[in-house]
Enzyme design. Structure first.
Site, short mmCIF file in Angstrom:
data_model
loop_
_atom_site.label_atom_id
_atom_site.label_comp_id
_atom_site.label_asym_id
_atom_site.label_seq_id
_atom_site.Cartn_x
_atom_site.Cartn_y
_atom_site.Cartn_z
N ASP A 159 0.96 -1.31 0.00
CA ASP A 159 -0.11 0.07 -0.01
C ASP A 159 0.84 1.34 0.11
O ASP A 159 1.88 1.33 0.42
CB ASP A 159 -0.84 0.14 1.16
CG ASP A 159 -2.22 0.78 1.06
OD1 ASP A 159 -3.27 0.35 1.11
OD2 ASP A 159 -2.04 2.03 1.07
N ASP A 204 4.26 2.83 -4.00
CA ASP A 204 3.26 3.36 -4.61
C ASP A 204 3.01 2.47 -5.70
O ASP A 204 3.95 2.32 -6.89
CB ASP A 204 3.71 4.74 -4.93
CG ASP A 204 2.51 5.45 -5.95
OD1 ASP A 204 1.62 4.73 -6.39
OD2 ASP A 204 2.70 6.84 -6.08
N SER A 235 -16.54 -2.28 -9.37
CA SER A 235 -17.30 -1.72 -8.81
C SER A 235 -18.85 -1.70 -9.43
O SER A 235 -18.81 -1.64 -10.76
CB SER A 235 -16.95 -0.35 -8.17
OG SER A 235 -17.94 0.32 -7.82
N CYS A 256 -20.44 0.93 -9.72
CA CYS A 256 -20.27 2.15 -10.27
C CYS A 256 -19.76 2.23 -11.61
O CYS A 256 -19.95 3.15 -12.42
CB CYS A 256 -19.16 3.17 -9.69
SG CYS A 256 -19.63 3.45 -7.87
N TYR A 310 -14.72 7.73 -11.27
CA TYR A 310 -14.46 6.58 -10.67
C TYR A 310 -14.91 5.21 -11.33
O TYR A 310 -14.41 4.08 -11.81
CB TYR A 310 -15.21 6.39 -9.28
CG TYR A 310 -15.21 5.20 -8.60
CD1 TYR A 310 -13.71 4.84 -7.77
CD2 TYR A 310 -16.15 4.51 -8.20
CE1 TYR A 310 -13.79 3.50 -7.17
CE2 TYR A 310 -16.25 3.07 -7.38
CZ TYR A 310 -14.81 2.79 -6.93
OH TYR A 310 -14.72 1.85 -6.28
N LYS A 328 -13.06 2.14 -13.55
CA LYS A 328 -13.22 0.66 -13.51
C LYS A 328 -13.68 -0.13 -14.70
O LYS A 328 -13.10 -1.28 -14.99
CB LYS A 328 -14.55 0.46 -12.27
CG LYS A 328 -13.98 0.98 -10.96
CD LYS A 328 -12.95 0.19 -10.30
CE LYS A 328 -12.70 0.47 -9.00
NZ LYS A 328 -11.64 -0.18 -8.27
N LYS A 368 -22.53 8.93 13.16
CA LYS A 368 -23.26 9.97 13.60
C LYS A 368 -24.28 9.63 14.67
O LYS A 368 -24.38 10.42 15.73
CB LYS A 368 -24.35 10.51 12.34
CG LYS A 368 -23.53 11.07 11.01
CD LYS A 368 -24.47 11.26 10.01
CE LYS A 368 -23.51 12.21 8.92
NZ LYS A 368 -24.25 12.60 7.72
N GLN A 393 -33.04 7.37 -1.52
CA GLN A 393 -32.21 6.51 -2.22
C GLN A 393 -32.01 4.87 -1.64
O GLN A 393 -31.79 4.91 -0.51
CB GLN A 393 -30.96 7.32 -2.67
CG GLN A 393 -29.93 7.53 -1.54
CD GLN A 393 -30.13 8.84 -0.73
OE1 GLN A 393 -31.14 9.03 -0.48
NE2 GLN A 393 -29.19 9.44 -0.36
P1 NAD Z 1 -9.80 1.63 0.75
O1 NAD Z 1 -9.43 3.23 0.43
O2 NAD Z 1 -9.88 1.40 2.14
O3 NAD Z 1 -8.47 0.83 0.28
C1 NAD Z 1 -7.89 1.09 -0.95
C2 NAD Z 1 -6.37 1.24 -0.47
O4 NAD Z 1 -5.53 1.32 -1.87
C3 NAD Z 1 -5.95 2.14 0.32
O5 NAD Z 1 -5.36 2.03 1.43
C4 NAD Z 1 -4.82 3.07 -0.53
O6 NAD Z 1 -3.86 3.87 0.42
C5 NAD Z 1 -4.44 2.25 -1.27
N1 NAD Z 1 -3.89 3.03 -2.77
C6 NAD Z 1 -4.45 3.87 -3.33
N2 NAD Z 1 -3.44 4.34 -4.10
C7 NAD Z 1 -2.38 3.50 -4.15
C8 NAD Z 1 -1.29 3.34 -5.02
N3 NAD Z 1 -0.95 4.27 -5.93
N4 NAD Z 1 -0.34 2.36 -4.67
C9 NAD Z 1 -0.71 1.52 -3.41
N5 NAD Z 1 -1.63 1.70 -2.82
C10 NAD Z 1 -2.78 2.53 -3.13
O7 NAD Z 1 -10.92 0.91 -0.13
P2 NAD Z 1 -11.60 -0.36 0.21
O8 NAD Z 1 -12.86 -0.19 0.44
O9 NAD Z 1 -10.69 -1.54 0.74
O10 NAD Z 1 -11.53 -0.62 -1.49
C11 NAD Z 1 -10.68 -1.79 -2.28
C12 NAD Z 1 -10.88 -1.99 -3.74
O11 NAD Z 1 -12.46 -2.29 -3.79
C13 NAD Z 1 -11.20 -0.64 -4.64
O12 NAD Z 1 -10.54 -0.83 -5.70
C14 NAD Z 1 -12.56 -0.12 -4.68
O13 NAD Z 1 -12.53 0.71 -5.74
C15 NAD Z 1 -13.04 -1.54 -4.52
N6 NAD Z 1 -14.68 -1.05 -4.06
C16 NAD Z 1 -14.88 -1.07 -2.88
C17 NAD Z 1 -16.22 -0.90 -2.56
C18 NAD Z 1 -16.55 -0.71 -1.12
O14 NAD Z 1 -17.55 -0.50 -0.84
N7 NAD Z 1 -15.52 -0.54 -0.13
C19 NAD Z 1 -17.15 -0.90 -3.61
C20 NAD Z 1 -16.86 -1.01 -4.68
C21 NAD Z 1 -15.41 -1.29 -5.26
#
Ligand code: NAD
Length: 347
Positions: free
Chosen positions: A48, A68, A132, A134, A163, A167, A214, A234
């Site tokens: 991460d 990164d 996602s 989305c 976003y 995806k 909240k 919603q």
């Molecule tokens: P999160 O934000 O908790 O975790 C994502 C992690 O990615 C973060 O810790 C962030 O620091 C890391 N990150 C971002 N850019 C980075 C980079 N350049 N290099 C290394 N690490 C990087 O989000 P999450 O809820 O754990 O989501 C995980 C995945 O699931 C994502 O791809 C998200 O789009 C997808 N997703 C999540 C949900 C949800 O409800 N949580 C819904 C749909 C899709």
């Protein structure tokens, strides 16, 4: 619903095969690292970009790297010797974040672009991408009673700005790496995931965590009001984190799902008002509702059509919302208390 005898990592991989998880400092990636560690895998590489002290979970015995992944060299480095890659890294958050920071969301395309190439070059057996809901056509989600989304509803494409398009394009990369280069890819379209060890404050949190917080705040401060984004009508479905990690494992190891996007979400639809009522019930409090119609609120209605996942895996997420929310509420309440006491918390 009990899953049929689906293949899982534990039945397909050796215990010392290297598993790489991108975004493992976040909510779902952290939970996945723990899930595999609990299955007895001994070589899990969690990556991460967040500094290590800010990771939501640091799982004992898991190699944790702060890098990164939008940088190509870093992707190559972390994929050295890898057998399976799970890419969960993305710059994302709830509606408050994805409506406001579309460029940041779009830039996550760099992560998948470099990770999938690095996985391919390293000879990975499988690659997982977290897509996602989305990615679905927003025109189909205008009303609270919109039909549940089935996998084919992503096209003709009109994804959520920023976003959602990231995806959709990343999904396409996964499909073409399989078609042109034979890299086995798997794609799950998550619908709202919630649970302990997720973002609960700070602007990136999603509705279940925000509403629990909240209610907890109101109980603590004696406030009588709760502000709800939008008119509360919603609708959404919410998947508990344990269902998500289990679903990822089954989807990744299902031959019928190679390069085939599939919904991974609950099909139990609730309105935001109903979600607030559940949180109030857990907190034992009733609040006056104030509706902020100018706040980000996303589409009118979104649910997961689980016909395909039931058919192919004989399984679907099933943790009751009330039960999952109760666990989430308890965890956020503890975080809230810890923060008040000056202890370190994860948001
Ligand atoms: P999160 O934000 O908790 O975790 C994502 C992690 O990615 C973060 O810790 C962030 O620091 C890391 N990150 C971002 N850019 C980075 C980079 N350049 N290099 C290394 N690490 C990087 O989000 P999450 O809820 O754990 O989501 C995980 C995945 O699931 C994502 O791809 C998200 O789009 C997808 N997703 C999540 C949900 C949800 O409800 N949580 C819904 C749909 C899709």
């Amino acid at each position: 619903m009990a899953a049929k005898d689906n293949a899982r990592a534990a039945s397909v991989l050796g215990k010392d095969d290297l598993i790489v998880i991108g975004g493992a400092g976040g909510f779902i990636g952290g939970a996945l690292a723990r899930y595999f560690q609990e299955q007895g895998f001994t070589r899990i590489r969690a990556v991460d970009k967040k500094p290590l002290p800010e990771w939501y979970q640091r799982v004992p015995g898991v190699e944790c790297l702060c890098l990164d992944l939008s940088n190509e060299k870093n992707c190559r480095r972390v994929c050295e010797g890898v057998v399976e890659v799970y890419n969960l890294a993305a710059d994302m958050g709830g509606m408050g974040f994805i409506e406001r920071f579309r460029i940041e969301c779009l830039r996550s395309i760099l992560i998948n672009t470099h990770m999938i190439e690095a996985a391919y070059r390293a000879g990975a057996q499988r690659y997982f991408f977290s897509s996602s809901a989305c990615a679905y056509n927003v025109e189909l989600q205008k009303r609270p009673d919109a039909a549940a989304l089935k996998e084919s509803d992503a096209y003709p494409a009109m994804a959520e700005r920023g976003y959602g398009w990231e995806k959709l394009v990343s999904e396409m990369f996964c499909q073409e790496y399989w078609a042109e280069r034979g890299l086995e890819t798997h794609i799950a379209r998550f619908h709202n995931v919630y649970g302990p060890c997720g973002t609960w404050d700070g602007g990136r949190e999603k509705a279940p965590a925000a509403i629990c917080r909240k209610v907890i705040e109101a109980r603590d401060t004696g406030a009588r009001d709760i502000t709800i984004w939008g008119d509360g009508r919603q609708t959404r479905s919410f998947m508990y984190i344990d269902d998500c990690t289990q679903g990822i494992d089954m989807i990744m190891h299902c031959d019928a799902l190679i390069a085939t996007p599939i919904n991974l979400g609950s099909s139990f639809l609730v309105s935001i008002n109903e979600l607030v009522s559940l949180a109030e019930e857990i907190g034992g409090i009733e609040l006056n509702r104030r509706y902020d119609l100018g706040a980000p609120q996303g589409v009118g209605g979104r649910n997961s059509d689980n016909t395909f996942i039931r058919q192919v895996l004989g399984w679907e997420p099933s943790t009751p919302l009330k039960e999952g929310l109760r666990r989430t509420y308890a965890w956020i309440e503890q975080q809230y208390r810890d923060r008040k006491a000056g202890k370190r918390t994860i948001s």
